[in-house]
Design an enzyme around this catalytic site. Structure first.
Site, mmCIF file in Angstrom:
data_model
loop_
_atom_site.group_PDB
_atom_site.id
_atom_site.type_symbol
_atom_site.label_atom_id
_atom_site.label_comp_id
_atom_site.label_asym_id
_atom_site.label_seq_id
_atom_site.Cartn_x
_atom_site.Cartn_y
_atom_site.Cartn_z
ATOM 1 N N ASP A 1 63.618 -27.578 13.192
ATOM 2 C CA ASP A 1 62.785 -26.319 13.529
ATOM 3 C C ASP A 1 62.412 -25.488 12.361
ATOM 4 O OD1 ASP A 1 61.415 -24.829 15.240
ATOM 5 O OD2 ASP A 1 63.047 -23.974 16.437
ATOM 6 N N ASP A 2 63.291 -24.723 12.025
ATOM 7 C CA ASP A 2 63.021 -23.719 10.626
ATOM 8 C C ASP A 2 64.035 -23.881 9.576
ATOM 9 O OD1 ASP A 2 60.595 -22.210 11.773
ATOM 10 O OD2 ASP A 2 62.151 -22.126 13.287
ATOM 11 N N HIS B 1 55.078 -26.150 22.064
ATOM 12 C CA HIS B 1 56.445 -25.512 22.305
ATOM 13 C C HIS B 1 56.526 -25.166 23.755
ATOM 14 C CE1 HIS B 1 56.896 -25.433 18.052
ATOM 15 N NE2 HIS B 1 57.892 -24.632 17.932
ATOM 16 N N HIS C 1 58.514 -26.211 11.161
ATOM 17 C CA HIS C 1 57.288 -25.274 10.773
ATOM 18 C C HIS C 1 57.706 -25.185 9.322
ATOM 19 C CE1 HIS C 1 57.101 -23.541 15.006
ATOM 20 N NE2 HIS C 1 58.245 -24.195 15.043
ATOM 21 N N GLU D 1 61.829 -23.531 25.670
ATOM 22 C CA GLU D 1 62.758 -23.156 24.846
ATOM 23 C C GLU D 1 63.474 -21.838 25.573
ATOM 24 O OE1 GLU D 1 61.196 -21.355 20.959
ATOM 25 O OE2 GLU D 1 63.302 -21.442 20.120
ATOM 26 N N HIS E 1 59.639 -31.585 14.457
ATOM 27 C CA HIS E 1 59.677 -30.403 14.965
ATOM 28 C C HIS E 1 59.993 -29.499 13.714
ATOM 29 C CE1 HIS E 1 60.263 -27.325 18.203
ATOM 30 N NE2 HIS E 1 60.033 -26.717 17.143
HETATM 31 N N1 ADE Z 1 57.950 -20.398 15.267
HETATM 32 C C1 ADE Z 1 58.852 -20.804 14.294
HETATM 33 N N2 ADE Z 1 60.007 -21.287 15.135
HETATM 34 C C2 ADE Z 1 59.765 -20.979 16.491
HETATM 35 C C3 ADE Z 1 60.530 -21.316 17.411
HETATM 36 N N3 ADE Z 1 61.903 -21.808 17.434
HETATM 37 N N4 ADE Z 1 60.133 -21.117 18.713
HETATM 38 C C4 ADE Z 1 58.727 -20.630 18.879
HETATM 39 N N5 ADE Z 1 58.106 -20.340 17.571
HETATM 40 C C5 ADE Z 1 58.501 -20.422 16.475
HETATM 41 ZN ZN ZN Z 2 59.806 -24.706 16.747
#
Ligand code: ADE
Ligand code: ZN
Length: 331
Positions: free
Chosen positions: A282-283, A200, A18, A203, A16
Site C-alpha cells: 500500500d504505502d 479501492h 501508491h 477498506e 497495490h
Molecule cells: N491513498 C493512499 N493510501 C490509501 C489507502 N490505504 N486507502 C485509500 N486511499 C489511499
Molecule cells: Zn491503497
C-alpha cells in the site's frame, strides 16, 4: 537462509502500492523545503503518525503536495523502484493520484513524463519494472475523475512521452460517505478507450460497495476488498470468478486500524475461501514497510510455508495486467 531472507529475495509482484506513499522521509523534507512548504515537523517519525484512514490521508496529502515539478516526480519514481527492488520486487503496477496537482495547475502530461522517466532509469539500473495506474481521488468528486480520464485519453491519442506506461485507472482516498456508483462516468470512459480498471473498495466500506465497484463500474480488480469476508455469498462469487483482490494486511493494521494485530487479519480466511487475494504494501514508506517484510510477517503470523508464499507470489502474476507472454516469463 532464513525464511525471512528467502522471502525478501523471492521475486515478487506488487499491484497495490501508491508511488507517493513510497516517498523517502528525507525526500519529503527536501522537496518541502525547496517548495517553501512548511511541514508540521521535520522529525519524520512524528510526521508519519495517524490513528485512522482519514488521519492517514491528511499525511498522504501533505506528502503529495511536496511534488511540484516534473523532476520531483522523476526522482520519486526512481527512488521508489530502487527501494522496492532491494526487497525482491521485480514487477509493479503503481498508483499515482494526480487530482491535487491537476487542481493546482500541474499538467498530467508532465506528471506522467516525469514519473515514467524516473521509473525507466531505475529499471535500467535494477531490472525491476514498474507500470502505472492513474487513480481518481474520490475526495475531488466525480467530475474531476472524468476530467482526469479525458486528459489521459488525450495523452494516449497524442502518443505523449511516458503515457504507454499507464495501463489503466483506479480510484482511492476516502470511502466513507461516498457512493462508488457516482464515478461510473469516469469508469465508462476509461473502458471505452481500452484502459484497465481497478478501484479501492472495502477498506472501510461494506461489501455492497465492493459489488457496486465490480458490477456498476466494471472494475476488473478490487484494491483491499477486506469487507468481502462479511458477505459469504459475494465472497463465493468472487472466488468462482477469480476476481483479484490486492490485499494489504499490514497497512490495514497500521493505517485503517482495522484489527488489533496482524494475526487477527482475515487474510487466511480470504485465501482459504478461494479468493485470488494477492499481497501488497500500500504505502510502504509512510508505514515503515517493505514487500519482503509483508511476505515474511504474513508467513509468520499465519504459519504459511515457503511454498504457500510462492503460490501467493504467483497469484500476483495472475492478477497483474501483464501481457500473457510476459506473465509466463515471470513464472
Ligand atoms: N491513498 C493512499 N493510501 C490509501 C489507502 N490505504 N486507502 C485509500 N486511499 C489511499
Ligand atoms: Zn491503497
Amino acid at each position: 537462509l532464513t525464511l525471512t531472507e528467502a522471502l525478501d529475495a523471492l521475486p515478487k509482484v506488487e499491484l497495490h502500492c501508491h508511488v507517493e506513499g513510497t516517498m523517502r522521509p528525507a525526500t519529503v523534507v527536501e522537496l518541502a523545503t525547496r517548495a517553501g512548504l512548511p511541514l508540521p515537523t521535520t522529525d519524520v517519525t512524528e510526521l508519519y503518525t495517524y490513528n485512522s484512514l482519514d488521519e492517514f490521508l491528511t499525511v498522504f496529502w501533505l506528502v503529495q503536495s511536496t511534488l511540484t515539478t516534473r523532476d520531483d516526480w522523476a526522482r520519486l519514481g526512481y527512488e521508489s523502484v530502487l527501494d522496492a527492488a532491494a526487497h525482491g520486487r521485480v514487477y509493479a503496477e503503481l498508483f499515482f493520484t494526480p487530482a491535487r496537482h491537476l487542481a493546482a495547475g500541474s499538467a498530467l502530461g508532465d506528471i506522467v513524463a516525469g514519473l515514467s522517466e524516473g521509473l525507466a532509469a531505475a529499471e535500467t539500473e535494477t531490472g525491476s519494472v514498474a507500470m502505472l495506474i492513474a487513480d481518481v481521488d474520490r475526495a475531488f468528486g466525480p467530475s474531476a475523475g472524468v476530467a482526469m480520464v479525458e486528459d489521459l485519453v488525450r495523452l494516449r491519442r497524442a502518443g505523449a512521452p511516458g503515457v504507454e506506461r499507464v495501463l489503466g485507472v483506479g480510484m482511492d482516498s476516502t470511502e466513507r460517505g461516498v457512493d462508488p456508483a457516482s464515478f461510473a462516468d469516469a469508469y465508462r470512459l476509461a473502458a471505452r478507450h481500452g484502459l484497465r480498471r481497478t478501484g479501492h473498495q472495502g477498506e472501510n466500506s461494506p461489501p455492497t460497495a465492493i459489488a457496486t465497484l465490480v458490477d456498476v463500474l466494471g472494475a476488473e480488480r478490487v484494491d483491499h476488498g477486506l469487507s468481502l469476508v462479511d458477505d459469504p455469498e459475494l465472497m463465493t462469487r468472487f472466488a468462482a470468478e477469480r476476481i483479484p483482490l490486492t490485499v494489504c494486511p499490514n497497512s490495514n493494521i497500521r493505517i485503517a486500524n482495522a484489527f488489533p494485530a496482524l494475526a487477527d487479519h482475515p487474510y487466511p480466511a480470504m485465501r482459504a475461501g478461494g479468493l485470488l487475494a494477492t499481497l501488497n504494501t500500500d504505502d510502504p514508506a509512510l508505514t515503515d514497510l517493505d514487500l519482503g517484510y509483508e511476505y515474511a510477517s504474513v508467513a509468520t503470523a499465519f504459519d504459511y510455508s515457503f511454498d504457500d508464499m510462492v503460490a501467493i507470489a504467483l497469484d500476483g502474476v495472475t492478477a497483474s495486467w501483464l501481457p500473457d507472454d510476459d506473465a509466463r516469463a515471470l513464472r
